[in-house]
Design a protein around this motif. Structure first.
Motif, PDB file in Angstrom:
ATOM      1  N   UNK A  94       0.844  -1.199   0.000  1.00 11.32           N
ATOM      2  CA  UNK A  94       0.000   0.000   0.000  1.00 11.32           C
ATOM      3  C   UNK A  94       0.879   1.249   0.000  1.00 11.32           C
ATOM      4  N   UNK A  95       0.344   2.333  -0.544  1.00 11.13           N
ATOM      5  CA  UNK A  95       1.024   3.629  -0.466  1.00 11.13           C
ATOM      6  C   UNK A  95       0.588   4.287   0.832  1.00 11.13           C
ATOM      7  N   UNK A  96       1.542   4.468   1.721  1.00 13.70           N
ATOM      8  CA  UNK A  96       1.191   4.982   3.053  1.00 13.70           C
ATOM      9  C   UNK A  96       1.488   6.474   3.197  1.00 13.70           C
ATOM     10  N   UNK A  97       2.385   6.991   2.349  1.00 13.97           N
ATOM     11  CA  UNK A  97       2.706   8.419   2.401  1.00 13.97           C
ATOM     12  C   UNK A  97       3.053   8.921   1.006  1.00 13.97           C
ATOM     13  N   UNK A  98       2.739  10.198   0.751  1.00 14.92           N
ATOM     14  CA  UNK A  98       3.073  10.832  -0.514  1.00 14.92           C
ATOM     15  C   UNK A  98       3.505  12.275  -0.254  1.00 14.92           C
ATOM     16  N   UNK A  99       4.549  12.701  -0.988  1.00 16.67           N
ATOM     17  CA  UNK A  99       4.997  14.083  -0.832  1.00 16.67           C
ATOM     18  C   UNK A  99       6.404  14.250  -1.334  1.00 16.67           C
ATOM     19  N   UNK A 100       6.951  15.485  -1.193  1.00 20.85           N
ATOM     20  CA  UNK A 100       8.342  15.711  -1.544  1.00 20.85           C
ATOM     21  C   UNK A 100       9.223  15.281  -0.377  1.00 20.85           C
ATOM     22  N   UNK A 101      10.530  15.307  -0.625  1.00 23.08           N
ATOM     23  CA  UNK A 101      11.481  14.932   0.422  1.00 23.08           C
ATOM     24  C   UNK A 101      11.291  15.779   1.673  1.00 23.08           C
ATOM     25  N   UNK A 102      11.215  17.098   1.488  1.00 20.66           N
ATOM     26  CA  UNK A 102      11.080  18.003   2.630  1.00 20.66           C
ATOM     27  C   UNK A 102       9.732  17.838   3.320  1.00 20.66           C
ATOM     28  N   UNK A 103       8.674  17.651   2.535  1.00 21.59           N
ATOM     29  CA  UNK A 103       7.337  17.490   3.118  1.00 21.59           C
ATOM     30  C   UNK A 103       7.265  16.226   3.978  1.00 21.59           C
ATOM     31  N   UNK A 104       7.863  15.158   3.502  1.00 23.61           N
ATOM     32  CA  UNK A 104       7.800  13.897   4.241  1.00 23.61           C
ATOM     33  C   UNK A 104       8.644  13.932   5.507  1.00 23.61           C
ATOM     34  N   UNK A 105       9.735  14.705   5.478  1.00 22.44           N
ATOM     35  CA  UNK A 105      10.580  14.806   6.674  1.00 22.44           C
ATOM     36  C   UNK A 105       9.883  15.583   7.795  1.00 22.44           C
ATOM     37  N   UNK A 106       8.899  16.397   7.431  1.00 23.79           N
ATOM     38  CA  UNK A 106       8.202  17.209   8.436  1.00 23.79           C
ATOM     39  C   UNK A 106       7.128  16.416   9.183  1.00 23.79           C
ATOM     40  N   UNK A 107       6.810  15.214   8.682  1.00 22.65           N
ATOM     41  CA  UNK A 107       5.753  14.418   9.330  1.00 22.65           C
ATOM     42  C   UNK A 107       6.302  13.738  10.574  1.00 22.65           C
ATOM     43  N   UNK A 108       5.691  14.045  11.695  1.00 20.43           N
ATOM     44  CA  UNK A 108       6.128  13.436  12.948  1.00 20.43           C
ATOM     45  C   UNK A 108       5.837  11.941  12.936  1.00 20.43           C
ATOM     46  N   UNK A 109       6.848  11.161  13.306  1.00 23.32           N
ATOM     47  CA  UNK A 109       6.741   9.684  13.321  1.00 23.32           C
ATOM     48  C   UNK A 109       6.321   9.109  11.959  1.00 23.32           C
ATOM     49  N   UNK A 110       6.662   9.862  10.911  1.00 21.44           N
ATOM     50  CA  UNK A 110       6.330   9.390   9.570  1.00 21.44           C
ATOM     51  C   UNK A 110       7.196   8.206   9.162  1.00 21.44           C
ATOM     52  N   UNK A 111       6.664   7.400   8.297  1.00 23.71           N
ATOM     53  CA  UNK A 111       7.385   6.197   7.835  1.00 23.71           C
ATOM     54  C   UNK A 111       8.658   6.594   7.097  1.00 23.71           C
ATOM     55  N   UNK A 112       8.535   7.568   6.200  1.00 26.68           N
ATOM     56  CA  UNK A 112       9.696   8.017   5.419  1.00 26.68           C
ATOM     57  C   UNK A 112      10.745   8.651   6.323  1.00 26.68           C
TER      58      UNK A 112
END
Length: 589
Positions: free
Chosen positions: A557-575
């Motif tokens: 499954x696709x669990x997250x989508x975004x740019x590199x910087x956007x994904x790094x800003x997600x707290x406890x994000x998978x990426x």
């Protein structure tokens, strides 16, 4: 799927094989005519011998003897000529048939989907395409026409024997049913034995091919003794299969020889009594002719049994080859749209797929790659990243959902034109035992060496190729063993670049290269992806920072989508967790 009927001879399979002779029907007819003439010559020689004895030797007529000797010499010369034509054209027909059959088989295998090759041993397929098809040629060169020729000889000889002396003929026929019964049993036993032999040959080929290919692993893990013992076991099974055929031959041929000797004894005994009794119906010449005629009658029986062995092996091989030809394992190419160029818009709509029935790898993924975008796909091993690529170029068929390029369902596009617009660089690069140029162009007639050199210079690969002996004409040998993994990856990257694709796919393209090669590929990636839709599957997250969009996958499954910087800003994000783990590992190193 072609299947054996269980009979000693499969006529349905044989008729199908004969269809391949239609193109060469005149050769077929000529060989048949030669077989008929040879049966006539077979009877003529004993008859001339009989006449020579009765008309010249017994009455001691020297002039007649010379005449008959000259006549027999002329017949012998004619027989030799037709025998040559028969053997040559029968073999020629066999080679023509197997050439066409091998081409059909290889063309059919080229259309198979990857799922078929995932489940099929390479050595077994090689056996079918090479040794099994070569065995089929013996059906025509040593089996079919030889048996027909022998049968014609037997019929002609038997008719002539009845004409000469029905009493002596009946004596000969007393032994014939016994030989026919023994031949029938022999044929059935040999068919079963040859089935075993062909199976063990395929097993042996598969084992040897895999071990030679993986010899590095065998030696690195010191498994030589283990693999040696396995080979001995497989080789022993192969030997036992052949020993069965030797056993049946060892029983049959002495029985046939003994039967022939008994028949000769009966002819001499009965014929001798009749000659000594003054019978005019049986002469010394007739007795001598009958001894040779009985040999001609029984020898084809022994030869037919031997040729039937050859025929059986060919039929077993044909059954296996037609089994592959009857396998429907190709991707349905029912598309009608031919495309010369794609803008590169890619859309996945609720796509579900599993390599094994009931086990989904992709569980309804949806995403869109806009024209000219670089979309990166990341995730743990087994998340389904590479599967996305396999579905985009239709190496496998999806279970449900839709995949669109430029708004067109990929199923509506012809396979050839779809794949011609997608270039893929895989992590495991395969190079053929050929020159670097041919490995780059894959022998595409429209890609010149000048274009290859220009492309290599553009992406910075020319320098390394130019230092090799022979440059672009350097032979990399089987699987590219003469090059390092990084160099092989650069060749694969250049292969994709010169094809000028509308869509570029990089599947872990920098995972097994050194830092220098990785920098070359990174520079080339920036150039080749500019203005072109690209999908990048990467394990090293540092290589995808510039991607326009990153898809993070987990368990299909696709669990997250975004740019590199956007994904790094997600707290406890998978990426974010993946990136931090990799960053700490690199810092530790």
């Amino acid at each position: 799927m072609a299947a054996s009927t269980g009979n000693a001879f499969d006529f349905k399979l044989f008729r199908r094989l004969l269809e391949y002779t239609q193109t060469y029907k005149w050769t077929f007819y000529f060989v048949g005519i030669a077989a008929i003439l040879l049966s006539f010559f077979a009877v003529l020689r004993p008859y001339l011998l009989q006449v020579t004895i009765d008309n010249s030797i017994v009455p001691q007529d020297g002039e007649e003897l010379v005449f008959y000797i000259a006549l027999m010499a002329g017949v012998l010369i004619l027989e030799v000529i037709f025998q040559f034509c028969f053997i040559y054209f029968a073999n020629l027909l066999g080679q023509d048939v197997v050439r066409d059959l091998r081409v059909d088989l290889f063309e059919h295998m080229l259309q198979f989907k990857m799922k078929y090759f995932d489940k099929s041993a390479v050595g077994r397929l090689v056996t079918r395409a090479v040794s099994d098809i070569e065995t089929i040629s013996s059906i025509f060169s040593q089996g079919l026409f030889m048996i027909i020729s022998d049968l014609l000889k037997m019929i002609t000889v038997l008719a002539f024997m009845f004409y000469q002396s029905w009493r002596l003929t009946l004596l000969v026929l007393l032994v014939l049913p016994f030989i026919l019964y023994a031949t029938r049993i022999f044929q059935k036993k040999m068919k079963a034995a040859f089935e075993v032999v062909r199976t063990e040959v395929a097993n042996l080929n598969t084992f040897v091919q895999e071990r030679i290919t993986g010899m590095k692993i065998v030696q690195l893990f010191t498994r030589e003794e283990t693999e040696y013992q396995k080979f001995k076991d497989i080789n022993d099974k192969h030997r036992k299969g052949w020993i069965k055929t030797v056993w049946y031959n060892s029983i049959f041929f002495p029985i046939a020889e003994m039967s022939t000797s008994i028949t000769i004894g009966l002819i001499v005994w009965y014929g001798g009594l009749r000659v000594m009794g003054g019978s005019e119906a049986i002469t010394l010449g007739v007795i001598v002719a009958f001894i040779e005629l009985s040999q001609m009658l029984f020898r084809p029986l022994r030869q037919i049994a031997d040729k039937f062995n050859t025929l059986q092996m060919g039929m077993v091989a044909a059954n296996r080859v037609f089994g592959i030809l009857d396998t429907s394992a190709s991707i349905p190419d029912e598309g009608t749209i031919e495309i010369d160029h794609l803008n590169g818009e890619i859309t996945f709509e609720d796509v579900k797929f599993g390599y094994v029935e009931g086990e989904e790898v992709l569980k309804g993924i949806s995403f869109k790659a806009n024209v000219g975008e670089t979309v990166a796909i990341v995730g743990a091993t087994g998340a389904g990243k590479s599967t996305v690529i396999n579905l985009l170029n239709r190496s496998y068929e999806i279970q449900s959902g839709r995949i669109l390029v430029d708004g067109i369902d990929v199923k509506d596009i012809t396979l050839k034109s779809l794949r011609s617009q997608i270039a893929i660089v895989l992590q495991d690069v395969f190079l053929f035992a050929d020159t670097i140029k041919n490995n780059i162009t894959l022998n595409h007639p429209e890609i010149s060496k000048e274009e290859v050199v220009r492309a290599a210079k553009e992406i910075g690969v020319h320098t390394f190729i130019d230092t090799l002996p022979g440059g672009y004409d350097y032979n990399v040998k089987e699987r590219g063993v003469m090059l390092s993994s990084g160099q092989r990856q650069l060749i694969a990257f250049l292969r994709a670049y010169v094809s000028n694709p509308s869509i570029l796919v990089l599947d872990e393209a920098t995972s097994s290269v050194d830092s220098y090669s990785e920098q070359l590929i990174q520079d080339a990636t920036d150039k080749i992806t500019k203005g072109r839709t690209s999908i990048v599957i990467a394990h090293r997250l540092a290589t995808i920072k510039k991607a326009d969009k990153i898809l993070v996958m987990d368990a299909g499954k696709i669990v997250e989508t975004g740019t590199h910087q956007e994904l790094l800003k997600k707290e406890n994000g998978y990426y974010k967790n993946l990136y931090e783990v990799q960053f700490m590992e690199e810092e530790a190193i």
